[in-house]
Design an enzyme around this catalytic site. Structure first.
Site, PDB file in Angstrom:
ATOM      1  N   ARG A   1      67.304 -25.853  62.867  1.00  0.00           N
ATOM      2  CA  ARG A   1      67.014 -24.761  64.231  1.00  0.00           C
ATOM      3  C   ARG A   1      67.599 -24.757  64.840  1.00  0.00           C
ATOM      4  O   ARG A   1      67.274 -23.531  65.688  1.00  0.00           O
ATOM      5  CB  ARG A   1      66.711 -26.298  65.083  1.00  0.00           C
ATOM      6  CG  ARG A   1      66.198 -25.662  66.821  1.00  0.00           C
ATOM      7  CD  ARG A   1      66.028 -26.812  67.904  1.00  0.00           C
ATOM      8  NE  ARG A   1      67.072 -28.204  67.709  1.00  0.00           N
ATOM      9  CZ  ARG A   1      67.679 -28.273  68.475  1.00  0.00           C
ATOM     10  NH1 ARG A   1      68.037 -26.921  69.315  1.00  0.00           N
ATOM     11  NH2 ARG A   1      68.541 -29.468  68.754  1.00  0.00           N
TER      12      ARG A   1
ATOM     13  N   TYR B   1      47.016  -8.999  74.727  1.00  0.00           N
ATOM     14  CA  TYR B   1      46.813 -10.217  74.168  1.00  0.00           C
ATOM     15  C   TYR B   1      46.598 -11.397  75.227  1.00  0.00           C
ATOM     16  O   TYR B   1      47.596 -11.325  76.364  1.00  0.00           O
ATOM     17  CB  TYR B   1      47.933 -10.864  73.217  1.00  0.00           C
ATOM     18  CG  TYR B   1      47.087 -12.227  72.460  1.00  0.00           C
ATOM     19  CD1 TYR B   1      45.933 -11.841  71.469  1.00  0.00           C
ATOM     20  CD2 TYR B   1      47.490 -12.897  72.856  1.00  0.00           C
ATOM     21  CE1 TYR B   1      46.292 -12.730  71.267  1.00  0.00           C
ATOM     22  CE2 TYR B   1      48.039 -14.448  72.305  1.00  0.00           C
ATOM     23  CZ  TYR B   1      46.981 -14.207  71.237  1.00  0.00           C
ATOM     24  OH  TYR B   1      46.499 -15.125  70.769  1.00  0.00           O
TER      25      TYR B   1
ATOM     26  N   LYS C   1      48.832 -13.141  61.812  1.00  0.00           N
ATOM     27  CA  LYS C   1      48.004 -11.749  61.554  1.00  0.00           C
ATOM     28  C   LYS C   1      48.165 -10.817  59.835  1.00  0.00           C
ATOM     29  O   LYS C   1      48.634 -11.985  58.889  1.00  0.00           O
ATOM     30  CB  LYS C   1      48.049 -10.862  62.893  1.00  0.00           C
ATOM     31  CG  LYS C   1      47.833 -11.935  64.389  1.00  0.00           C
ATOM     32  CD  LYS C   1      46.847 -12.465  64.341  1.00  0.00           C
ATOM     33  CE  LYS C   1      46.749 -13.852  65.204  1.00  0.00           C
ATOM     34  NZ  LYS C   1      46.986 -12.983  66.773  1.00  0.00           N
TER      35      LYS C   1
ATOM     36  N   ASP D   1      54.143  -5.612  71.933  1.00  0.00           N
ATOM     37  CA  ASP D   1      53.714  -6.279  70.682  1.00  0.00           C
ATOM     38  C   ASP D   1      53.159  -5.415  70.032  1.00  0.00           C
ATOM     39  O   ASP D   1      51.636  -4.572  70.030  1.00  0.00           O
ATOM     40  CB  ASP D   1      52.694  -7.302  71.912  1.00  0.00           C
ATOM     41  CG  ASP D   1      51.295  -8.354  70.654  1.00  0.00           C
ATOM     42  OD1 ASP D   1      51.580  -7.946  69.797  1.00  0.00           O
ATOM     43  OD2 ASP D   1      51.020  -9.428  71.083  1.00  0.00           O
TER      44      ASP D   1
HETATM   45  C1  LIG Z   1      47.624 -13.711  67.740  1.00  0.00           C
HETATM   46  C2  LIG Z   1      48.858 -12.765  68.777  1.00  0.00           C
HETATM   47  C3  LIG Z   1      49.643 -13.384  68.976  1.00  0.00           C
HETATM   48  C4  LIG Z   1      50.079 -14.942  69.512  1.00  0.00           C
HETATM   49  O1  LIG Z   1      50.241 -15.369  68.566  1.00  0.00           O
HETATM   50  P1  LIG Z   1      49.890 -16.322  67.778  1.00  0.00           P
HETATM   51  O2  LIG Z   1      50.556 -16.306  66.459  1.00  0.00           O
HETATM   52  O3  LIG Z   1      48.945 -16.371  67.228  1.00  0.00           O
HETATM   53  O4  LIG Z   1      51.110 -17.348  68.647  1.00  0.00           O
HETATM   54  C5  LIG Z   1      49.756 -12.132  70.256  1.00  0.00           C
HETATM   55  N1  LIG Z   1      49.668 -10.534  70.163  1.00  0.00           N
HETATM   56  C6  LIG Z   1      48.687 -10.806  69.920  1.00  0.00           C
HETATM   57  C7  LIG Z   1      48.214  -9.255  69.810  1.00  0.00           C
HETATM   58  C8  LIG Z   1      48.057 -11.750  68.877  1.00  0.00           C
HETATM   59  O5  LIG Z   1      46.753 -10.900  68.181  1.00  0.00           O
END
Ligand SMILES: *Cc1c(COP(=O)(O)O)cnc(C)c1O
Length: 389
Positions: free
Chosen positions: A58, A111, A207, A182
């Site tokens: 962790r 998001y 992603k 992000d």
């Molecule tokens: C999918 C996504 C997230 C969240 O990510 P997870 O791995 O699903 O928790 C955050 N920001 C964007 C732009 C995303 O497409």
């Protein structure tokens, strides 16, 4: 874990552990919850923080550490921390810098789950969010005084609105406000926000970083100081750690990140152009089109949306597609579609067309790696089948 953790020292551990890796070109999955100490003194030195070494997964795990170092390097950051999901990276990052009574400034059309996190948990904790149009620097400048955190996403989700990230980061700096972005959509291949003045770069590694639709993970990169702050409290205490196996999948995925991104870009630019020229299409939201290019963005990825004119049945279009599968998420090898009207029918709150900018006649596509002409034939045939009268 909170006593003097030095992420840079941790890199030495990786080098050390690699000597036990049989000279394997692929690093081992260190699938263990705990690490034993050689003797009492070794244990004392580790507890006192005199020696930085893995004790418990962790806090620190060698396979996870390799992923973190790879991502930090790609983003031009001093350090990075891996998380169990993108949302875990977002919540742990923001909560490391705000407390009850503080205010966050965020761009519109975030998001959706980040937007919902801010509107539920954060609201209950007494953390306020002011939403601004990221294209309007004066509006952002007006919102910043007294705020604690600037949260960006460029391009934004669904409507793919792009912002001048360097200009917004500079505004945050003049007010002494920490700025995070992000960067999941562009990936470090096409946008390196640290070089644009942003403090913290967050990814949903589910992603493009993973790229094979087989892992849910997140990561945040930034300076040694800021990442150290996240690593000392939010990371161990909220406990959203990245698993060694998921880190291993990400290491594997990231080896092909640059060539995958170029392939996504090539197909998507072509498909977006053809859609823009198509009689059935009202508008295409894609930063890769000539009239939508953004400063700081060196390339464009495979996710975009477009709006159909009246006369096309969106349900028939979606069901007729063969290569584009109906499915959430994106960033993998496969092509995907999400119809806007389906998202708008979701019950989760808060949720609104205004918050996300989603038009009911829009669809979001992720262009995968199947090949441009095959994908275009699929789209063309589905439009023909869905055109009424
Ligand atoms: C999918 C996504 C997230 C969240 O990510 P997870 O791995 O699903 O928790 C955050 N920001 C964007 C732009 C995303 O497409």
């Amino acid at each position: 874990m909170s006593n003097g953790f030095d992420p840079f020292e941790a890199s030495l551990i990786v080098a050390h552990d690699m000597s036990h890796a049989y000279d394997a070109v692929v690093p081992p999955i260190v699938q263990t919850s705990l690490f034993t100490f050689t003797d009492y003194d070794d244990m004392v030195a580790s507890y006192r923080g005199e020696k930085i070494r893995p004790m418990y997964t962790r806090g620190l795990n060698p396979t996870v550490r390799i992923f973190e170092e790879m991502l930090a390097k790609l983003e031009g950051a001093e350090d990075a921390i891996g998380f169990a999901s993108g949302m875990s990276a977002i919540s742990s990052t923001v909560l490391s810098f705000v407390e009850p009574g503080d205010r966050i400034v965020a761009v519109k059309h975030l998001y959706p789950d980040a937007f919902r996190l801010f509107g539920t948990f954060f609201k209950r904790m007494g953390i306020d969010v002011t939403y601004v149009d990221g294209r309007d620097e004066e509006e952002v400048a007006r919102a910043l005084p007294g705020a604690k955190f600037l949260y960006l996403e460029s391009p934004t989700s669904w409507v793919m609105q792009t912002h001048d990230v360097a200009a917004l980061a500079a505004l945050a700096k003049t007010h002494g406000i920490i700025c995070a972005i992000d960067n999941s959509w562009a990936s470090p291949v096409f946008q390196q926000p640290i070089s644009l003045g942003v403090d913290l770069v967050i990814h949903s590694a589910s992603k493009y970083l993973g790229g094979h639709s087989d892992v849910v993970a997140g990561v945040v990169a930034g300076s040694k100081d800021l990442i150290g702050r996240i690593r000392s409290e939010a990371y161990p205490y909220l406990g959203g750690k990245l698993s060694p196996f998921d880190a291993w999948l990400l290491i594997r995925g990231m080896r092909t990140l640059p060539i995958r991104m170029k392939a996504h870009e090539q197909s998507t630019v072509e498909i977006a152009k053809r859609l823009q020229a198509h009689d059935a299409v009202e508008a295409v939201c894609y930063p890769g089109l000539a009239n939508q290019l953004a400063p700081g963005l060196k390339g464009t990825s495979g996710l975009f949306s477009f709006i159909f004119k009246d006369g096309v049945n969106v349900r028939t279009f979606s069901d007729h597609l063969e290569l584009f599968k109906l499915g959430v998420s994106w960033g993998g090898h496969e092509s995907l579609i999400v119809p806007g009207e389906v998202v708008l029918s979701q019950k989760a709150q808060p949720n609104s067309a205004v918050a996300f900018g989603i038009s009911p006649r829009s669809v979001r596509l992720h262009v995968g790696l199947e090949g441009t002409e095959a994908l275009w034939s699929d789209i063309e045939a589905a439009i023909t089948a869905a055109t009424v009268g």
